[in-house]
Write an enzyme that holds these catalytic residues in place. Structure first.
Site, mmCIF file in Angstrom:
data_model
loop_
_atom_site.group_PDB
_atom_site.id
_atom_site.type_symbol
_atom_site.label_atom_id
_atom_site.label_comp_id
_atom_site.label_asym_id
_atom_site.label_seq_id
_atom_site.Cartn_x
_atom_site.Cartn_y
_atom_site.Cartn_z
ATOM 1 N N TYR A 51 0.782 -1.194 0.173
ATOM 2 C CA TYR A 51 -0.551 0.292 -0.098
ATOM 3 C C TYR A 51 0.397 1.135 -0.358
ATOM 4 C CZ TYR A 51 -3.553 -3.385 2.112
ATOM 5 O OH TYR A 51 -4.545 -4.542 1.179
ATOM 6 N N HIS A 139 -0.056 -11.979 0.672
ATOM 7 C CA HIS A 139 -0.582 -11.432 -0.623
ATOM 8 C C HIS A 139 -0.671 -11.536 -1.937
ATOM 9 C CE1 HIS A 139 -0.930 -6.553 -0.134
ATOM 10 N NE2 HIS A 139 -2.576 -7.061 -0.060
#
Length: 336
Positions: A51, A139
């Site tokens: 992010y 992820h």
């Protein structure tokens, strides 16, 4: 460990927007949003190196580093190592191109090996300013980032990240691990393995009012049978269910806009907010442990908490079924 036993409450805070997703957010606005979440009792925070190339972790850490570590649950993700060198090319994020163009300019190493997993965790601890993590998700080992090559990435994670995280859990370094993905197939594949199993999974965008039928077909029955629980990410489908214009991290196509308008018409008929319908729908499945909507403005936290507790009449859910806006197999709040 059961996620429901580990997580403090059913509403957490997703930090992807703090990585400057879609727009550049002032540091003070990001800090105020996290402080608002804390002040209003939210104690589960999810983040990831991806992010904003570490930006979300840095911003979250600036606030959480001032809080008692035993009073919150923290999860981050592995699969991306943030490098010191600056990215000079346009990064390839598959279907998510441009998602964090306003984030940090650092290069990102996309790797799920054992060594990269250790490096990723070390980097996260440093950026977050904490001494330990509670949950670690593997992820984005899925089609949306890797296309047909996703199976090879999955295998890299299976022999690398999965084994490292299983060991760390067994040693008590972390409390739980699982997958954090936007697709159901990698989780299904993991649950079918005859190897140490994950404690849960973070599924983003695949168990929402707008998109849930596929998850109900195979994944959620498997998870329920095995006692593996789910954190629902993206309960507002990238914002379209919260007044935004994005669906699946892009501008919503006409058919989605039309479906949302039908949903809104029903919420207005029953005098409820669409946010409340979205959150409470995602939470109604017995596998769901928590939802983690993201936010970039302090006012959004109060909206989410209000939506969580809003009273929704059973007639609303009946009308949704009658309008064929939700799957007939979807569990509904209070068995409506």
């Amino acid at each position: 460990m059961s996620l429901k036993n580990l997580l403090p409450g059913r509403l957490g805070f997703g930090t992807a927007p703090l990585g400057n997703m879609f727009r550049a957010i002032p540091d003070e606005e990001a800090r105020a949003t996290v402080e608002a979440a804390w002040d209003q009792g939210i104690r589960y925070y999810d983040t990831a190196p991806f992010y904003g190339a570490g930006l979300a972790e840095e911003r979250l850490g600036q606030v959480l580093a001032t809080k008692p570590r035993d009073e919150f649950v923290l999860s981050t993700k592995v699969g991306r190592v943030i490098l010191d060198e600056i990215e000079t090319d346009v990064p390839d994020f598959g279907e998510k191109g441009g998602l964090f163009e306003h984030g940090n300019p650092n290069k990102i190493l996309h790797e799920w090996t054992a060594e990269a997993t250790e490096r990723s965790i070390e980097g996260s601890l440093k950026r977050l300013g904490v001494d330990r993590l509670d949950i670690v998700w593997v992820h984005d080992i899925a089609q949306d980032f890797h296309g047909d090559a996703w199976i090879s990435k999955f295998e890299e994670a299976r022999t690398g990240a999965f084994r490292v995280l299983s060991r760390l859990r067994d040693e008590g370094v972390i409390k739980a691990w699982g997958l954090g993905v936007n697709k159901t197939e990698p989780i299904e594949l993991t649950l079918a393995l005859d190897e140490p199993q994950p404690d849960g999974f973070l599924l983003a965008g695949r168990y929402t009012l707008l998109d849930h039928a596929h998850a109900l077909q195979r994944l959620l029955p498997m998870a329920q049978e095995q006692g593996v629980e789910m954190v629902v990410g993206g309960p507002y489908s990238s914002g379209i269910l919260a007044g935004g214009s994005h669906f699946e991290y892009q501008q919503a196509p006409p058919e989605i806009v039309e479906k949302v308008s039908r949903l809104k018409a029903l919420t207005e008929k029953h005098g409820i907010s669409i946010k409340a319908a979205a959150l409470q729908f995602s939470l109604a499945h017995p596998v769901t442990a928590a939802v983690i909507p993201g936010a970039t403005r302090p006012s959004r936290i109060a909206e989410d908490l209000s939506a969580l507790h809003e009273n929704i009449p059973a007639a609303f859910w009946h009308d949704l079924r009658a309008a064929d806006l939700i799957s007939p197999d979807a569990p509904l709040p209070d068995a409506a």
